[in-house]
Design a protein around this motif. Structure first.
Motif, mmCIF file in Angstrom:
data_model
loop_
_atom_site.group_PDB
_atom_site.id
_atom_site.type_symbol
_atom_site.label_atom_id
_atom_site.label_comp_id
_atom_site.label_asym_id
_atom_site.label_seq_id
_atom_site.Cartn_x
_atom_site.Cartn_y
_atom_site.Cartn_z
ATOM 1 N N ARG A 177 0.828 -1.201 0.000
ATOM 2 C CA ARG A 177 0.000 0.000 0.000
ATOM 3 C C ARG A 177 0.871 1.264 0.000
ATOM 4 O O ARG A 177 0.605 2.217 -0.735
ATOM 5 C CB ARG A 177 -0.926 -0.010 1.214
ATOM 6 C CG ARG A 177 -1.948 1.122 1.240
ATOM 7 C CD ARG A 177 -2.824 1.043 2.489
ATOM 8 N NE ARG A 177 -3.961 1.954 2.397
ATOM 9 C CZ ARG A 177 -3.909 3.248 2.693
ATOM 10 N NH1 ARG A 177 -2.763 3.775 3.121
ATOM 11 N NH2 ARG A 177 -4.985 4.002 2.586
ATOM 12 N N SER B 72 -3.288 -8.247 -4.436
ATOM 13 C CA SER B 72 -3.704 -7.049 -5.173
ATOM 14 C C SER B 72 -5.126 -6.645 -4.805
ATOM 15 O O SER B 72 -5.431 -5.464 -4.629
ATOM 16 C CB SER B 72 -3.594 -7.305 -6.681
ATOM 17 O OG SER B 72 -2.278 -7.672 -7.036
ATOM 18 N N LYS C 224 -6.389 -3.263 -2.865
ATOM 19 C CA LYS C 224 -7.366 -2.400 -3.542
ATOM 20 C C LYS C 224 -8.520 -2.024 -2.611
ATOM 21 O O LYS C 224 -9.108 -0.955 -2.740
ATOM 22 C CB LYS C 224 -7.907 -3.099 -4.790
ATOM 23 C CG LYS C 224 -8.912 -2.254 -5.598
ATOM 24 C CD LYS C 224 -9.395 -2.979 -6.830
ATOM 25 C CE LYS C 224 -10.547 -2.240 -7.509
ATOM 26 N NZ LYS C 224 -10.126 -0.971 -8.124
ATOM 27 N N PRO D 218 -9.290 2.075 -3.300
ATOM 28 C CA PRO D 218 -10.272 1.679 -4.316
ATOM 29 C C PRO D 218 -10.084 2.306 -5.694
ATOM 30 O O PRO D 218 -10.591 1.768 -6.684
ATOM 31 C CB PRO D 218 -11.611 2.101 -3.691
ATOM 32 C CG PRO D 218 -11.257 3.100 -2.643
ATOM 33 C CD PRO D 218 -9.912 2.724 -2.135
ATOM 34 N N ILE E 124 -7.339 2.537 -7.393
ATOM 35 C CA ILE E 124 -6.351 1.808 -8.196
ATOM 36 C C ILE E 124 -7.042 0.730 -9.013
ATOM 37 O O ILE E 124 -7.927 0.029 -8.536
ATOM 38 C CB ILE E 124 -5.263 1.194 -7.292
ATOM 39 C CG1 ILE E 124 -4.292 2.283 -6.848
ATOM 40 C CG2 ILE E 124 -4.502 0.089 -8.012
ATOM 41 C CD1 ILE E 124 -3.148 1.787 -6.023
ATOM 42 N N LYS E 125 -6.633 0.589 -10.276
ATOM 43 C CA LYS E 125 -7.219 -0.399 -11.170
ATOM 44 C C LYS E 125 -6.348 -1.657 -11.206
ATOM 45 O O LYS E 125 -5.122 -1.567 -11.252
ATOM 46 C CB LYS E 125 -7.387 0.176 -12.576
ATOM 47 C CG LYS E 125 -8.374 1.337 -12.643
ATOM 48 C CD LYS E 125 -8.435 1.931 -14.026
ATOM 49 C CE LYS E 125 -9.506 3.021 -14.084
ATOM 50 N NZ LYS E 125 -9.221 4.131 -13.148
ATOM 51 N N ILE E 126 -6.985 -2.826 -11.203
ATOM 52 C CA ILE E 126 -6.274 -4.107 -11.264
ATOM 53 C C ILE E 126 -6.470 -4.743 -12.635
ATOM 54 O O ILE E 126 -7.599 -4.935 -13.092
ATOM 55 C CB ILE E 126 -6.767 -5.095 -10.190
ATOM 56 C CG1 ILE E 126 -6.475 -4.572 -8.785
ATOM 57 C CG2 ILE E 126 -6.110 -6.469 -10.381
ATOM 58 C CD1 ILE E 126 -6.993 -5.482 -7.673
#
Length: 366
Positions: A72, A93, A97, A101, A103-105
Motif C-alpha cells: 500500500r 492485489s 485495492k 479503491p 487503483i485499477k487491477i
C-alpha cells in the motif's frame, strides 16, 4: 501512465518472466514502470532493467498484514494507476485495492494447463474478479474461459513476447559436439512430458550417436525429477542427455544449439517457442495451447500430436539429415515471431488496451 507488475517470485517460470518482460519494456515507454515480488526473489532479478522501480514484499503467509501495508505504501508513494497482477498475485492485489479503491487491477492469466478448462474451478479467483478492471489472457481458450467463468466484463487476448534486450554476455559451457545439439527449455513438471523426450533420445542415439540433448529448466527435486533421472540411468543416456537446471542466460544455450523441441502435454503460449524462433532455431513442438498460432505452417516449424513418439523421432531425424531445411525453417519462424510476437507490437497493443480500459471504466461510472 504509472503501472506496477506484481508476481509471487522471480524464479525462472513463464509468468515470472513475463512480469519482468512487461516491467522492462514499459520502463522506456511510460512515466513509471515498477515490479514487485511478493514471496521470494530468484534468478530473474538479474534481468530487471535499472529504470524499473523494484520492491520485494517478503510476504510470509497468505494474508500478511505487514506485506499488504508495504505494498500500500509503495502504491501511494509512487502514485500507481494500474496494478498488473500476474497469476496468483491477484490475491494480495485485491486486498490492497480494498484500501485504495481508485487503483485499477489488471489480472494476467498465464494458466498452462489449458487443454480442459472445464475442470478449472477457483472460487477465490472468481470472487477476486469482482475487483478486476481488466483481464489479459495469454491464449484464446483462456479468454473464453474468463468471459464465461469470471465476473470481469473487460477481457482481452494478448500473446506473450520476448525481451529482446536480454543478451548472453556470460556464455554457458555445454556438453556435446558443436553443430549436433538438440535443446529443450522447460521446467521439470509432468505436463512438459520430458519422459517422451528421453524415450526419443534413446532412439535417436541408436542412429545418430554424436547428437546430444540439452535440457534447461528448474529441477524441483521431487518424485517426478527422480523418475526422469531414473529413466536417464536405466536407458544409459548419460552421455547423450544433459540436465542443466534453471539458468538466467538461456540465450547462450540456444545460440549453441541446432534443433529445439518442446514435448508438452499442455501449454498456454510457451515463451520457449518464442525464444527458439528469436534465435532462428528449427522447432519441433506438440500441438497444444496456442503453439499452432505461432508455428502456422510447415515452413515455420514442425507440429506433432502430443505423446507421439514416432512423429517426434521422425521429425527430429528429418531435421538432423537436412541442414538446409533447418536454416530455412529457423529464418521463417524468426520472421513470423518478429511480425506477430515482437516486443514493440505487443507493448503498443497493451498500452492501447490500458487507455481503452480507462475510457471503459469512465463510461461505467456515468
Amino acid at each position: 501512465m504509472r503501472v506496477v507488475q506484481i508476481i509471487d517470485s522471480l524464479e525462472t517460470g513463464g509468468a515470472e518472466r513475463m512480469a519482468v518482460n512487461y516491467a522492462n519494456a514499459l520502463s522506456n515507454r511510460i512515466t513509471f514502470s515498477g515490479l514487485i515480488a511478493t514471496r521470494s526473489e530468484g534468478m530473474l532479478l538479474y534481468n530487471v532493467h535499472e529504470k524499473v522501480s523494484y520492491q520485494f514484499l517478503n510476504k510470509k503467509k497468505r494474508i500478511d498484514i505487514k506485506a499488504i501495508f508495504r505494498l500500500r505504501r509503495y502504491l501511494k508513494e509512487n502514485k500507481i494507476d494500474f496494478i498488473h497482477a500476474h497469476s496468483s498475485s491477484f490475491f494480495i492485489s485485491v486486498l490492497v485495492k480494498m484500501t485504495l479503491p481508485k487503483i485499477k487491477i489488471i489480472w494476467h492469466d498465464h494458466y498452462g494447463i489449458s487443454q480442459d478448462l472445464t475442470l478449472r474451478k477457483d472460487i477465490s479467483l472468481k470472487l477476486g474478479s469482482l475487483f478486476f478492471n481488466g483481464i489479459i489472457s495469454v491464449n484464446t481458450a483462456l479468454k473464453k474461459w474468463a468471459e464465461s467463468y469470471l465476473f470481469c466484463p473487460y477481457v482481452v487476448y494478448l500473446p506473450n513476447f520476448i525481451d529482446q534486450s536480454l543478451n548472453s554476455n556470460k556464455k554457458l559451457s555445454l556438453f556435446g559436439s558443436q553443430g549436433k545439439r538438440i535443446v529443450c527449455v522447460a521446467n521439470l513438471r509432468p505436463q512438459k512430458n520430458h519422459e517422451l523426450l528421453l524415450r526419443a533420445a534413446g532412439l535417436i542415439k541408436n542412429k545418430y550417436p554424436d547428437w546430444t540433448f540439452h535440457l534447461f529448466g528448474k529441477d524441483f527435486n521431487d518424485s517426478h525429477s527422480e523418475k526422469l533421472k531414473k529413466i536417464l540411468e536405466t536407458s544409459k543416456l548419460q552421455s547423450n542427455v544433459f540436465f542443466y537446471g534453471a539458468v538466467n542466460n538461456v540465450v547462450s544455450a540456444l545460440e549453441q544449439s541446432d534443433i529445439a523441441v518442446l514435448t508438452s502435454l499442455s501449454e498456454g503460449l510457451p515463451l520457449a517457442v518464442l525464444e527458439y524462433g528469436l534465435q532462428k532455431l528449427p522447432v519441433v513442438a506438440t500441438n497444444v495451447g496456442d503453439i499452432s498460432k505461432v508455428i502456422t505452417n510447415e515452413k515455420e516449424g514442425i507440429i506433432i500430436e502430443p505423446n507421439n513418439i514416432e512423429e517426434l523421432v521422425k521429425s527430429i531425424s528429418g531435421l538432423i539429415d537436412n541442414e538446409n531445411r533447418r536454416k530455412e525453417m529457423g529464418e521463417e519462424l524468426y520472421k513470423a515471431i518478429m511480425s506477430n510476437y515482437g516486443e514493440e507490437v505487443i507493448i503498443r497493443e497493451y498500452i492501447s488496451q490500458l487507455k481503452s480500459l480507462i475510457n471503459f471504466a469512465a463510461l461505467r461510472e456515468i
